[in-house]
Write a protein that holds these residues in place. Sequence first.
Motif, PDB file in Angstrom:
ATOM      1  N   MET A  98      -3.021  -3.452  -6.230  1.00  0.00           N
ATOM      2  CA  MET A  98      -3.733  -3.445  -4.958  1.00  0.00           C
ATOM      3  C   MET A  98      -4.825  -4.512  -4.983  1.00  0.00           C
ATOM      4  SD  MET A  98      -4.305  -2.574  -1.861  1.00  0.00           S
ATOM      5  CE  MET A  98      -2.715  -1.786  -1.847  1.00  0.00           C
ATOM      6  N   ALA A 132       0.844  -1.196   0.000  1.00  0.00           N
ATOM      7  CA  ALA A 132       0.000   0.000   0.000  1.00  0.00           C
ATOM      8  C   ALA A 132       0.878   1.244   0.000  1.00  0.00           C
ATOM      9  CB  ALA A 132      -0.918  -0.011   1.221  1.00  0.00           C
ATOM     10  N   GLY A 189      -9.047  -2.222  -1.290  1.00  0.00           N
ATOM     11  CA  GLY A 189      -8.107  -2.828  -0.340  1.00  0.00           C
ATOM     12  C   GLY A 189      -8.752  -3.083   1.021  1.00  0.00           C
ATOM     13  N   PRO A 190      -9.346  -2.055   1.627  1.00  0.00           N
ATOM     14  CA  PRO A 190      -9.917  -2.243   2.963  1.00  0.00           C
ATOM     15  C   PRO A 190     -11.344  -2.783   2.960  1.00  0.00           C
ATOM     16  CG  PRO A 190     -10.113   0.053   2.310  1.00  0.00           C
ATOM     17  CD  PRO A 190      -9.358  -0.634   1.214  1.00  0.00           C
TER      18      PRO A 190
END
Length: 358
Positions: free
Chosen positions: A196, A176, A251-252
């Motif tokens: 990512m 990241a 990503g999250p």
Amino acid sequence: MGRGLQPLPPDAPHPRPARCEGRRWQGLGAHGQPHLRPRRGESGPGRCRDGSHREGTHPPQSRSYLAMTADSMDATVPSRRPALGFIGGGVMAEALIGAVTGGGLAAPGTLLVGEVDEERRRVLREQYGVEVTADNLAAADAELVVLAVKPQHLGVVLQQLRGQLREDTIVVSIIAGARLQTLCEGLEHPLVVRAMPNTPARVRKAATFWIPSAGLSEPALVRVRSLLGALGTEVEVADEAGVEMATGLAGPMPAFVYFLIEAFIDAGVALGLPRDQATLATVESMRGSLELLHRSQESPAALRKQVTSPGGATLAGLKVFESAGVRDAMDAAVRAVHARAQELGRLPLAPLEPGKEG
Ligand SMILES: NC(=O)C1=CN([C@@H]2O[C@H](COP(=O)(O)OP(=O)(O)OC[C@H]3O[C@@H](n4cnc5c(N)ncnc54)[C@H](O)[C@@H]3O)[C@@H](O)[C@H]2O)C=CC1
Ligand SMILES: O=C(O)[C@@H]1CCC=N1
């Protein structure tokens, strides 16, 4: 050149459909080359420019690509060049290893994982049958190398690998915040991809956004797409900012979703449902809602309205979300991840003192 998988010839026509479903697995490269590392400086620094002209969304590859041959399956011989190397063998590396080996796209013995933690090396070797090493340079000898350490450890890794990669090695960083320029200059190597992915790679359902540096040839890009496609859906973006924005959202996203699931389960329990029933009500309803969205072609807003009768019960709940500012909170959360990732990308690359790892 190995007798198994063959890399595409440099002038091979590259299929560039918007969707790559059904594209044949091109393999991670040629096996059977001697385990020789070029001397420092042999590969030399290369130009590092952002690739900027390619963009496309590619859904997951089907399991029918298998092109691994008996010859290419025997790459456990230590003197062979690994097809795929990892620097860092944590959560994400494990997800990628599981996807690549579980999908039948590479034999475990063709993977070499560089990992500092002995226990992690043991787990990966025992659970996946991959080769492991404490020597990152050995793992970086692979045809395609995935950088999968935390951003705080990137500086150490760049110091180790700088000028040490073979000229044809493709590096895929999933770190990241780490910018292409930082990676290319830090490695003194032009063939770098910034990607990512997310943890659903474990079940081959990741959404991976990526961009190559300008040095990658079309055959190299085919290999990268094959790798990232093995994780789920891959999206090649035209601008590095696209990967940065995806770092805030895709990503999250698994963490955001699990956070919501936890909260809804707790709410169900607070109402009086047994926890197992609250869990089932939450998880199965979420799964069903996503499946409906996926299959119906209707927008999320249209599907939401179908549940929300005027003056009805659901509306009462949605009003609570609106008045509590849930949309704003989600917007702020995504922005916070985006900003923090960029901050991590600006970390000094010198090795950190123990205890100051941020
Ligand atoms: N966890 C996630 O959901 C996602 C993580 N990422 C990125 O992936 C990268 C890895 O994340 P995780 O797998 O979650 O972290 P992790 O902490 O689980 O794995 C990192 C591994 O690297 C090892 N390591 C540390 N220094 C090393 C060195 N010098 N040489 C070799 N190995 C070393 C650690 O022992 C650890 O096993 C991070 O940069 C993160 O930003 C990207 C997408 C999603
Ligand atoms: O939290 C992190 O740093 C990583 C980046 C995206 C998802 N997890």
